[in-house]
Write a protein that holds these residues in place. Structure first.
Motif, mmCIF file in Angstrom:
data_model
loop_
_atom_site.group_PDB
_atom_site.id
_atom_site.type_symbol
_atom_site.label_atom_id
_atom_site.label_comp_id
_atom_site.label_asym_id
_atom_site.label_seq_id
_atom_site.Cartn_x
_atom_site.Cartn_y
_atom_site.Cartn_z
ATOM 1 N N GLY A 1 0.841 -1.190 0.000
ATOM 2 C CA GLY A 1 0.000 0.000 0.000
ATOM 3 C C GLY A 1 0.878 1.243 0.000
ATOM 4 O O GLY A 1 2.068 1.184 0.339
ATOM 5 N N ASP A 2 0.287 2.359 -0.360
ATOM 6 C CA ASP A 2 1.023 3.621 -0.467
ATOM 7 C C ASP A 2 1.659 4.048 0.865
ATOM 8 O O ASP A 2 2.709 4.672 0.896
ATOM 9 N N ALA A 3 0.999 3.690 1.959
ATOM 10 C CA ALA A 3 1.473 4.147 3.278
ATOM 11 C C ALA A 3 2.561 3.240 3.862
ATOM 12 O O ALA A 3 3.137 3.550 4.897
ATOM 13 N N GLU A 4 2.837 2.128 3.188
ATOM 14 C CA GLU A 4 3.820 1.173 3.736
ATOM 15 C C GLU A 4 5.229 1.611 3.343
ATOM 16 O O GLU A 4 5.833 1.099 2.403
ATOM 17 N N ARG A 5 5.733 2.576 4.076
ATOM 18 C CA ARG A 5 7.055 3.161 3.845
ATOM 19 C C ARG A 5 7.731 3.379 5.185
ATOM 20 O O ARG A 5 7.073 3.534 6.207
ATOM 21 N N VAL A 6 9.047 3.457 5.142
ATOM 22 C CA VAL A 6 9.801 3.788 6.354
ATOM 23 C C VAL A 6 10.090 5.288 6.317
ATOM 24 O O VAL A 6 10.480 5.814 5.278
ATOM 25 N N ASP A 7 9.875 5.980 7.452
ATOM 26 C CA ASP A 7 10.234 7.399 7.483
ATOM 27 C C ASP A 7 11.211 7.681 8.625
ATOM 28 O O ASP A 7 11.527 6.793 9.417
ATOM 29 N N GLU A 8 11.676 8.910 8.651
ATOM 30 C CA GLU A 8 12.716 9.312 9.629
ATOM 31 C C GLU A 8 12.277 9.019 11.059
ATOM 32 O O GLU A 8 13.037 8.542 11.881
ATOM 33 N N GLN A 9 11.029 9.340 11.326
ATOM 34 C CA GLN A 9 10.531 9.175 12.698
ATOM 35 C C GLN A 9 10.575 7.698 13.124
ATOM 36 O O GLN A 9 10.950 7.371 14.240
ATOM 37 N N MET A 10 10.209 6.809 12.195
ATOM 38 C CA MET A 10 10.220 5.378 12.524
ATOM 39 C C MET A 10 11.627 4.881 12.849
ATOM 40 O O MET A 10 11.807 3.916 13.587
ATOM 41 N N MET A 11 12.637 5.535 12.274
ATOM 42 C CA MET A 11 14.012 5.061 12.481
ATOM 43 C C MET A 11 14.590 5.503 13.821
ATOM 44 O O MET A 11 15.634 5.003 14.227
ATOM 45 N N ARG A 12 13.898 6.455 14.518
ATOM 46 C CA ARG A 12 14.429 6.905 15.817
ATOM 47 C C ARG A 12 14.391 5.752 16.808
ATOM 48 O O ARG A 12 13.344 5.178 17.064
ATOM 49 N N GLY A 13 15.548 5.404 17.336
ATOM 50 C CA GLY A 13 15.640 4.323 18.315
ATOM 51 C C GLY A 13 15.640 2.939 17.681
ATOM 52 O O GLY A 13 15.717 1.936 18.387
ATOM 53 N N PHE A 14 15.535 2.883 16.353
ATOM 54 C CA PHE A 14 15.517 1.576 15.671
ATOM 55 C C PHE A 14 16.955 1.084 15.489
ATOM 56 O O PHE A 14 17.846 1.856 15.146
#
Ligand code: SF4
Ligand code: SF4
Length: 300
Positions: free
Chosen positions: A215-228
Motif C-alpha cells: 500500500g502507499d502508506a507502507e514506507r519507512v520514514d525518519e521518525q520510525m528510524m528513531r531508536g531503531f
C-alpha cells in the motif's frame, strides 16, 4: 496520493556480508511468490563468471568482509558452483540459498571434503514453503515438495545441517501449528534436529500477482528510524554483486536506483530506504541472516 517525507538514509556500517547473485534471475522453478520473478526464461540478470567471483573475493578481503552468501535464481544451475564454493571457503564462511532440486551426490561429496579442510563453515538453506506437497506445491510448483525434500535428506546424509526456509504463506494464527508440522515431517524423514527459518513474504515480483503489492502508506520514514536498531537491516552490513553491477541488497535488484556501482568500492555509500520492501525489513528485521543455532525453538 500520500505525500512521503524524505526516506531515511542507512549507512553501511561495515561490509560484513557479501552476497553473490551467482545465477542471476535464472531458476529451474517458477514459484508464484518469487520476489524477483525468477524462471528458466528470466534473463534480466545472468550468471557471474568464476573469474568475476574470484575478483570480488579478493576485493572483499581488503574491505573486511567476513561472510559470503550465494543466491539466484538457483545457484546450483551454475556449472562452476562447486569450484566457486571451494574457492570461497579460502576466504570465509559461505551460505548457499538453494531450492534443493538439482543437487548431485558427487557435488556434496566434494563440498563436504572442502568444508572439512577449511577453517570456515559451509551452510545451505533449502526453500520449502509447506510441510507437505498439498501446502508447498501450489506455491512452488507440482512435485517440488518431494524433490526439495530429497535434497534436504541428501544434505543430511553428507553431514550438513540444512536450514529449511519457508515463506510465511499461511495465516499468522496458524504459525505454531505449521512450525510443529514442519518439525514433525522433517524428523519423520530422518532430519532429527531440523533448523527452520520462517521468512516474511516480500510483496514484489511474482508475489504481486499471487496476493497483492504494498500500500502507499507502507514506507519507512525518519521518525520510525528513531531508536531503531539499523543493524537489523541487511543493507547496513551487506552488498550484492550481480552481473550488472553491485546493488544495495538482494531484495531490490529489480530497482535501477538500487544499483550502487561497478565495484564494491563504489558501492559503500549510504542508501535511502525509499522502497516499500524496506517496510518489510523494518517490520521483521534480519530477514536474510541465518538462524543463530540449531533446534526448533530458535527459528521464528
Ligand atoms: S523463489 Fe527461489 S526457487 Fe522459486 S523461482 Fe524464485 S529463485 Fe527459484
Ligand atoms: S529492502 Fe531491506 S535490505 Fe534492501 S535497502 Fe530496503 S531495508 Fe535495506
Amino acid at each position: 496520493m500520500i505525500e512521503h517525507s524524505p526516506a531515511p538514509l542507512v549507512d553501511l556500517a561495515n561490509l560484513d556480508h557479501l552476497w553473490f547473485q551467482v545465477t542471476g534471475t535464472l531458476c529451474n522453478l517458477t514459484c508464484h511468490h518469487c520476489f524477483i520473478s525468477c524462471s528458466p526464461k528470466n534473463h534480466s540478470f545472468g550468471y557471474l563468471s568464476f573469474d568475476d567471483v574470484k575478483r570480488c573475493l579478493e576485493e572483499s578481503k581488503r574491505l573486511g568482509v567476513k561472510e559470503y552468501y550465494y543466491t539466484g535464481g538457483e545457484p546450483f544451475l551454475h556449472p562452476e558452483m562447486v569450484p566457486i564454493l571451494i574457492e570461497t571457503l579460502r576466504f570465509g564462511p559461505a551460505t548457499v540459498l538453494t531450492n534443493g532440486t538439482v543437487l548431485k551426490d558427487e557435488w556434496l561429496v566434494a563440498l563436504a571434503a572442502a568444508e572439512r579442510e577449511s577453517l570456515y563453515s559451509l551452510e545451505f538453506r533449502v526453500s520449502i514453503d509447506g510441510f507437505s506437497a498439498e501446502t508447498n506445491d501450489p506455491v512452488r510448483g507440482a512435485g517440488t515438495f518431494e524433490r526439495a525434500m530429497r535434497g534436504v535428506i541428501r544434505f543430511v546424509e553428507h553431514g550438513f545441517l540444512p536450514i529449511i526456509t519457508a515463506a510465511r504463506v499461511w495465516p499468522d494464527a496458524a504459525e505454531r501449528e505449521v512450525v510443529d508440522q514442519f518439525v514433525a515431517m522433517l524428523q519423520a524423514r530422518g532430519y532429527q534436529r531440523p533448523r527452520l527459518k520462517i521468512l516474511p513474504v516480500l510483496r514484489l515480483g511474482a508475489e504481486i500477482e499471487r496476493t497483492h503489492g504494498y500500500g502507499d502508506a507502507e514506507r519507512v520514514d525518519e521518525q520510525m528510524m528513531r531508536g531503531f536498531d539499523a543493524s537489523q537491516l541487511i543493507c547496513e552490513h551487506s552488498r550484492i554483486v550481480t552481473d550488472r553491477g553491485v546493488y544495495v541488497c538482494p531484495i531490490l535488484i529489480d530497482s535501477p536506483d538500487a544499483r550502487l556501482g561497478d565495484t564494491l568500492e563504489e558501492a559503500l555509500g549510504p542508501y535511502p530506504l525509499r522502497h516499500s520492501a524496506c517496510y518489510t525489513c523494518y517490520q521483521h528485521g534480519a530477514i536474510c541472516s541465518n538462524p543463530s543455532a540449531t533446534g526448533r525453538d530458535k527459528q521464528v
